[in-house]
Enzyme design. Structure first.
Site, PDB file in Angstrom:
ATOM      1  N   ASP A   1       0.921  -1.138   0.000  1.00  0.00           N
ATOM      2  CA  ASP A   1       0.000   0.000   0.000  1.00  0.00           C
ATOM      3  C   ASP A   1       0.956   1.181   0.000  1.00  0.00           C
ATOM      4  OD1 ASP A   1      -1.448   2.245   0.627  1.00  0.00           O
ATOM      5  OD2 ASP A   1      -2.884   1.171   1.864  1.00  0.00           O
ATOM      6  N   HIS A   2       1.158   1.789  -1.159  1.00  0.00           N
ATOM      7  CA  HIS A   2       2.297   2.722  -1.256  1.00  0.00           C
ATOM      8  C   HIS A   2       2.142   3.934  -0.335  1.00  0.00           C
ATOM      9  CE1 HIS A   2      -0.246   4.926  -4.158  1.00  0.00           C
ATOM     10  NE2 HIS A   2       0.446   5.976  -3.750  1.00  0.00           N
TER      11      HIS A   2
ATOM     12  N   GLU B   1      -9.441  15.000  -4.728  1.00  0.00           N
ATOM     13  CA  GLU B   1      -8.649  15.338  -5.909  1.00  0.00           C
ATOM     14  C   GLU B   1      -9.444  16.288  -6.780  1.00  0.00           C
ATOM     15  OE1 GLU B   1      -7.032  11.965  -8.165  1.00  0.00           O
ATOM     16  OE2 GLU B   1      -7.690  10.726  -6.501  1.00  0.00           O
TER      17      GLU B   1
ATOM     18  N   HIS C   1      -5.761   2.997   1.214  1.00  0.00           N
ATOM     19  CA  HIS C   1      -5.015   4.129   1.781  1.00  0.00           C
ATOM     20  C   HIS C   1      -5.730   4.798   2.968  1.00  0.00           C
ATOM     21  CE1 HIS C   1      -2.977   3.380  -1.878  1.00  0.00           C
ATOM     22  NE2 HIS C   1      -3.694   4.159  -2.644  1.00  0.00           N
TER      23      HIS C   1
END
Ligand SMILES: NC(=O)c1ccc[n+]([C@@H]2O[C@H](COP(=O)([O-])OP(=O)(O)OC[C@H]3O[C@@H](n4cnc5c(N)ncnc54)[C@H](OP(=O)(O)O)[C@@H]3O)[C@@H](O)[C@H]2O)c1
Length: 499
Positions: free
Chosen positions: A186-187, A225, A249
């Site tokens: 999960d970056h 976003e 996230h």
């Protein structure tokens, strides 16, 4: 409690075996990230990188391709000596899917220990359907077996598309791997701003004592976003905001915000504390879904003064009920958080791009005028900051208060900018999986969102629309517990005013 650091900088000699090395992720993140790590002296001297792909490519052509990736990423140029050192680490191995002996040949290539250190980290930057088959093929030829050397496997996101498929993938992987060998990405967890949440909470005496239901009214975790879905319409329509952002996230951000003090900072210590809090989130009652979950889609509107089409127009399917805005109300069933709502939301094409944690505190004992309640905000991106809004006397003859904001940058101009993938690649080589997902985290996250995904997919009534570039849809307020709760819409002073 004295903490120990999770991992030292010592890295065993190893070979990084990169499947999908010609793909988008490898080009944009992995090779540039590895090059940056090398440039700052963080790669072990004898690390080798073996790209594995379906096509036959000469070593010369492959190294030229890597140069083109770096040229595209580092437009201002890069150090020639660092490039020479980096490029010499790189090799290519063709693995045509039609060749039944492909993985035996891969084993033969890797067995050349004059070139390739025998600790092997496989990075599966391939389609999710290929994760388990690649591991199976590696295992068949003995390439996942740990004896004298370690073997680790990085699995990219998404880990399944629901709980059942996550379990199926897990059972495919664990036929051949132990949990300690699996590194699930999960970056977000590679971001310094996320890692900061745990440290800021527990290394500050003034924060930890008030981090509970005695003082906190509610918590908001927000990711918005201004961008739309762009050319990823088909992918997005099969995924939606809930699965794309909230399942991964945002729930990880919540876990770091709400977890108890880990017993230590070892990978197991941190992950145990996150697992515990994720498993304590109360299931969302599907029979009362509209009080706990809200979805919407962006309609045509204006972003930065430019007209943009709505989601359904971009998709070319007016019947889609897939959400581009998703908000949930969650409760955590433990003594620290009893009765405190966590509102989490994500959206595309909103009026601002921002990721933050906003915490509103309860009413102060002294009420002087119509005063705001205190807020504490942790900015994740674009600004990494911590802000506190408190009441202070307005100078003058009268007794009145106003809100002032204490604003501290968590990132200073001179600080290193490290991409999340750089941090994660380093952690992989160090054997530190604290910033990778444990299977129990992935499963707890799916368990929570699955019923909502299913209920929303089954409900074909037209989805609420919001104009692109606007703020939260008015109707989303249906999930608030109390009448005086509202979306915080900015980290700036005044961002607490109801919108
Ligand atoms: N790109 C991102 O920013 C991003 C973000 C989040 C998650 N991910 C995940 O990271 C992984 C890689 O993403 P990506 O964007 O780099 O993917 P990609 O560009 O579509 O493909 C990666 C590689 O997969 C192989 N491949 C593609 N189509 C294939 C097919 N039909 N059959 C067999 N192999 C095929 C190709 O390697 P060869 O032809 O060289 O064998 C290709 O280079 C995926 O699991 C994705 O979900 C990526």
């Amino acid at each position: 409690m004295t903490q120990t650091l999770a991992a030292s900088n010592d890295i065993d000699p190893c070979t990084l075996v990169l499947f999908g090395a010609s793909g988008n992720l490898a080009r944009v993140k992995l090779y540039p990230g590895l090059f940056r790590l090398d440039s700052i002296g963080r790669l072990p001297a004898d690390l080798k990188i073996l790209a594995v792909g379906r096509q036959e490519v000469t070593l010369e052509a492959w190294r030229a391709d890597i140069k083109s990736m770096l040229d595209a990423k580092f437009k201002k140029g890069y150090d020639a000596a660092a490039f020479e050192r980096f490029i010499a680490r790189n090799y290519y191995h063709a693995n045509p899917p039609t060749d039944p002996d492909a993985f035996i040949k891969l084993k033969n290539t890797l067995s050349n220990d004059a070139i390739f250190p025998q600790n092997l980290a496989y990075f599966l930057s391939v389609r999710p359907v290929d994760f388990a088959p690649v591991v199976e093929s590696l295992a068949k030829v003995g390439l996942t077996q740990e004896d004298k050397f370690w073997r680790r496997v990085v699995v990219e996101k998404p880990f399944g598309t629901d709980l059942a498929s996550a379990k199926e993938l897990q059972s495919g992987l664990t036929k051949n791997l132990k949990e300690s060998q699996i590194y699930r990405i999960d970056h977000y967890l590679g971001k310094s701003a996320l890692q900061n949440i745990l440290l800021q909470r527990f290394t500050n005496t003034i924060l930890e004592p008030i981090w509970n239901n005695q003082y906190i009214d509610h918590v908001q975790i927000t990711n918005t976003e201004m961008l739309g879905v762009g050319d990823r319409t088909q992918f997005y329509d099969s995924t939606g905001a809930l699965r794309d952002m909230i399942q991964s996230h945002i729930l990880q951000t919540l876990a770091l915000t709400a977890m108890e003090l880990p017993k230590d900072l070892t990978p197991d210590g941190v992950r145990d504390a996150k697992i515990k809090v994720l498993e304590q989130i109360r299931p969302i009652p599907v029979d009362e879904l509209n009080k706990h979950a809200f979805r919407a889609q962006y309609a045509a509107g204006k972003v930065n003064g430019e007209k943009v089409p709505g989601y359904l127009e971009e998709l070319g399917n007016k019947d889609s009920v897939v959400e581009t805005y998703a908000a949930l109300k969650l409760f955590i069933d433990n003594p620290r958080w009893k009765g405190v709502p966590f509102y989490i939301r994500t959206a595309k094409r909103l009026h601002e791009a921002d990721t933050r944690i906003s915490i509103r505190f309860k009413k102060a004992p002294l009420q002087v005028n119509e005063q705001d309640q205190n807020w504490l905000i942790i900015g994740i991106q674009p600004r990494e900051c911590i802000k506190m809004e408190i009441q202070a006397k307005v100078p003058g003859l009268d007794i009145n208060t106003r809100t002032i904001q204490l604003d501290a940058a968590n990132r200073l101009a001179e600080d290193d900018t490290v991409d999340a993938y750089e941090a994660l690649l380093l952690n992989l080589m160090q054997g530190d999986n604290s910033n990778y997902l444990h299977i129990s985290e992935a499963e707890a996250q799916w368990r929570l969102v699955d019923p909502v995904v299913k209920a929303w997919a089954a409900d074909k009534t037209p989805v609420h629309q919001y104009p692109a570039g606007s703020s939260d849809p008015e109707a989303s307020k249906v999930i608030f517990e109390a009448e005086d709760q509202f979306w915080r819409y900015s980290i700036e002073l005044g961002g607490d005013k109801p919108n």
